[in-house]
Design a protein around this motif. Structure first.
Motif, short mmCIF file in Angstrom:
data_model
loop_
_atom_site.label_atom_id
_atom_site.label_comp_id
_atom_site.label_asym_id
_atom_site.label_seq_id
_atom_site.Cartn_x
_atom_site.Cartn_y
_atom_site.Cartn_z
N TYR A 268 34.09 34.48 19.82
CA TYR A 268 34.28 34.74 21.24
C TYR A 268 35.45 33.91 21.73
O TYR A 268 35.52 32.71 21.45
N ARG A 269 36.35 34.53 22.46
CA ARG A 269 37.51 33.81 22.99
C ARG A 269 37.82 34.30 24.39
O ARG A 269 37.51 35.44 24.73
N ILE A 270 38.43 33.45 25.17
CA ILE A 270 38.97 33.85 26.47
C ILE A 270 40.46 33.56 26.43
O ILE A 270 40.88 32.42 26.24
N LEU A 271 41.23 34.61 26.58
CA LEU A 271 42.68 34.46 26.64
C LEU A 271 43.08 34.35 28.10
O LEU A 271 42.61 35.12 28.94
N THR A 272 43.93 33.38 28.40
CA THR A 272 44.40 33.19 29.77
C THR A 272 45.91 32.99 29.76
O THR A 272 46.49 32.59 28.76
N GLY A 273 46.53 33.26 30.88
CA GLY A 273 47.95 33.01 30.99
C GLY A 273 48.57 33.73 32.16
O GLY A 273 47.90 34.46 32.90
N LYS A 274 49.85 33.51 32.32
CA LYS A 274 50.64 34.19 33.34
C LYS A 274 50.60 35.69 33.07
O LYS A 274 50.66 36.12 31.92
N ASP A 275 50.48 36.48 34.13
CA ASP A 275 50.44 37.93 33.98
C ASP A 275 51.85 38.44 33.68
O ASP A 275 52.63 38.76 34.57
N PRO B 56 38.82 42.16 32.98
CA PRO B 56 39.77 41.07 33.14
C PRO B 56 39.61 40.43 34.52
O PRO B 56 39.04 41.03 35.44
N ALA B 57 40.09 39.22 34.65
CA ALA B 57 40.08 38.52 35.93
C ALA B 57 41.51 38.12 36.26
O ALA B 57 42.33 37.90 35.36
N ALA B 58 41.80 38.05 37.55
CA ALA B 58 43.14 37.66 37.99
C ALA B 58 43.02 36.79 39.23
O ALA B 58 42.13 36.97 40.06
N THR B 59 43.93 35.84 39.33
CA THR B 59 44.01 34.98 40.50
C THR B 59 45.47 34.61 40.73
O THR B 59 46.30 34.77 39.82
N PHE B 60 45.77 34.13 41.90
CA PHE B 60 47.12 33.71 42.22
C PHE B 60 47.11 32.20 42.40
O PHE B 60 46.29 31.66 43.15
N ASN B 61 47.97 31.49 41.68
CA ASN B 61 47.97 30.03 41.73
C ASN B 61 48.99 29.45 42.72
O ASN B 61 49.25 28.25 42.71
N GLY B 62 49.56 30.28 43.54
CA GLY B 62 50.57 29.83 44.49
C GLY B 62 51.98 30.13 44.04
O GLY B 62 52.89 30.20 44.85
N TYR C 270 52.38 32.32 40.76
CA TYR C 270 52.32 33.58 40.01
C TYR C 270 50.86 33.95 39.74
O TYR C 270 49.95 33.14 39.95
N VAL C 271 50.65 35.17 39.30
CA VAL C 271 49.31 35.66 38.98
C VAL C 271 48.91 35.15 37.60
O VAL C 271 49.69 35.24 36.64
N VAL C 272 47.70 34.61 37.51
CA VAL C 272 47.13 34.14 36.25
C VAL C 272 45.99 35.11 35.89
O VAL C 272 45.17 35.44 36.76
N VAL C 273 45.99 35.57 34.65
CA VAL C 273 44.97 36.52 34.21
C VAL C 273 44.13 35.92 33.08
O VAL C 273 44.56 34.99 32.39
N ALA C 274 42.94 36.48 32.93
CA ALA C 274 42.03 36.07 31.86
C ALA C 274 41.34 37.30 31.32
O ALA C 274 40.99 38.21 32.07
N GLN C 275 41.14 37.32 30.00
CA GLN C 275 40.42 38.41 29.36
C GLN C 275 39.57 37.84 28.24
O GLN C 275 40.09 37.17 27.35
#
Length: 67
Positions: free
Chosen positions: A12-19, A41-47, A49-54
């Motif tokens: 099991y892994r969660i990949l995260t990073g800049k979209d 997937p999940a997405a958020t804005f860090n101020g 750029y958009v950061v995504v996770a899958q």
């Protein structure tokens, strides 16, 4: 079908990073190894750029002999 991921990777892994394209390539590479998408997937804005996770889960990959 291999029951364990290659190179000692976790099941099991969660990949995260800049979209961006680099993130999409990382997810695509994991799928090519035999991982499957797990959940949405999940997405958020860090101020800046958009950061995504899958999340991904090992599903195995068929070898040419098994196809």
């Amino acid at each position: 079908m291999s029951s364990e991921p290659p190179n000692g990777l976790p099941r099991y892994r969660i990949l995260t990073g800049k979209d961006d394209a680099a993130f999409c390539y990382r997810v695509s590479e994991a799928l090519a190894l035999g991982y499957q998408l797990y959940g949405s997937p999940a997405a958020t804005f860090n101020g800046d750029y958009v950061v995504v996770a899958q999340a991904i889960l090992w599903g195995g990959r068929s070898t040419p002999e098994e196809i």
